[in-house]
Scaffold this active site. Sequence first.
Site, PDB file in Angstrom:
ATOM      1  N   GLU A 367       0.828  -1.225   0.000  1.00 50.69           N
ATOM      2  CA  GLU A 367       0.000   0.000   0.000  1.00 50.69           C
ATOM      3  C   GLU A 367       0.853   1.263   0.000  1.00 50.69           C
ATOM      4  O   GLU A 367       0.561   2.237   0.697  1.00 50.69           O
ATOM      5  CB  GLU A 367      -0.971  -0.008   1.189  1.00 50.69           C
ATOM      6  CG  GLU A 367      -1.794  -1.274   1.204  1.00 50.69           C
ATOM      7  CD  GLU A 367      -3.268  -1.053   1.397  1.00 50.69           C
ATOM      8  OE1 GLU A 367      -3.711   0.100   1.447  1.00 50.69           O
ATOM      9  OE2 GLU A 367      -3.970  -2.058   1.510  1.00 50.69           O
ATOM     10  N   THR A 369       5.220   1.896  -0.580  1.00 52.86           N
ATOM     11  CA  THR A 369       6.417   1.676   0.219  1.00 52.86           C
ATOM     12  C   THR A 369       6.618   2.837   1.186  1.00 52.86           C
ATOM     13  O   THR A 369       6.069   3.937   0.997  1.00 52.86           O
ATOM     14  CB  THR A 369       7.662   1.561  -0.670  1.00 52.86           C
ATOM     15  OG1 THR A 369       7.898   2.842  -1.292  1.00 52.86           O
ATOM     16  CG2 THR A 369       7.488   0.483  -1.742  1.00 52.86           C
TER      17      THR A 369
END
Length: 388
Positions: A367, A369
């Site tokens: 979702e 980095t």
Amino acid sequence: MPHPAPHRHLPTEEARDLLALARDIAQREIAPRAAAEEDAGRFPRETFALIGEAGLLGLPYAEEHGGGGQPYEVYLQVLEELAAARLTVGLGVSVHTLACHALASFGSKQQRADHLPDMLGGGLLGAYCLSEPTSGSDAASLRTKAVRDGEHWTIDGTKAWITHGGVADFYTVLARSGGEGAHGISAYLVPGDAPGLSAGAPEKKMGMKGSPTAQVHFDGVRVPDSRRVGEEGQGFAIALAALDSGRLGIAACAVGVAQAALDAALTYMGERRQFDRPIADFQGLRFMIADMATKIEAGRALYLSAARMRDAGEPFSPQAAMAKLFCTDAAMQVTTDAVQLLGGYGYTADFPVERYMREAKVLQIVEGTNQIQRMVVARHLAGPESRA
């Protein structure tokens, strides 16, 4: 050694009951089998059905559509409990919630009435299709195409790193319906059994082996226009809105994993003896658990603060990025320290902390980095990067 219960912020008696229910399911049904099932790579589909029957699979969505009508502040704490028992379950609930977000927030009244009750009631499990083999952090460069054909769309392309790929009942798919860039993307709700949809072999991962992550292939998949969510070209904005909320889910999962690691370390410290006394007496180790607990409490406070902003209808994108960044980095540090604290035993599969350490790593990646999270926060503080 007694473990102090996490300090909870629960606004209502109903919320307290929901958390107690989640904790009971986590401790009775999920945690006892977690290690063996992860080792075997077994996906716990029946657990998601149980969670759905208990009313915990659609907590942050409206009751009129089968949801729990709960604020994010409550939903995230339930998620933390599930993730502490088994990350495959906690992250799975977070991904399912993410997959429902587009329809719940941008779908028409008819679309929500037609699809949300089944999506939120536990009968169906969702997946979210944004990333591709060549499109990860640069999500706006996605290549999966959606071509209009009368009252239908034909979707062709490949999505990558899809949690629940191959086992989901529906996929929220972002595909290019127009020109290049962020403004040429639309969102679609695709049934899991649609002709032309298939999944590759699950990825072989260092952790979360019970959660299938796979490529999903779209080969001439036809989807009626009634399953297009939002306006044409609105897909990227829909995706970003979902990710802000999804990042809070990842933050809560990270705190759950870190709390589980601390609890395991505290148990070990109370039982392990060296030099004729429990190792809990040694100041160096006491300082370690103090630091671990502080990181966990700070992470919990950060994700709850962002959740309250979301619940109040305030902008919360940078706070969601901060929470995801801090909580997942904290989980990596706490689980690493837990392995160190258990010494040689921490490196073996006889104790759960090595699994927690392997699982924490992926939370710094999914979702967005943590490098992307830093970009989001910096852009909020200093403005967009100069292109000169």
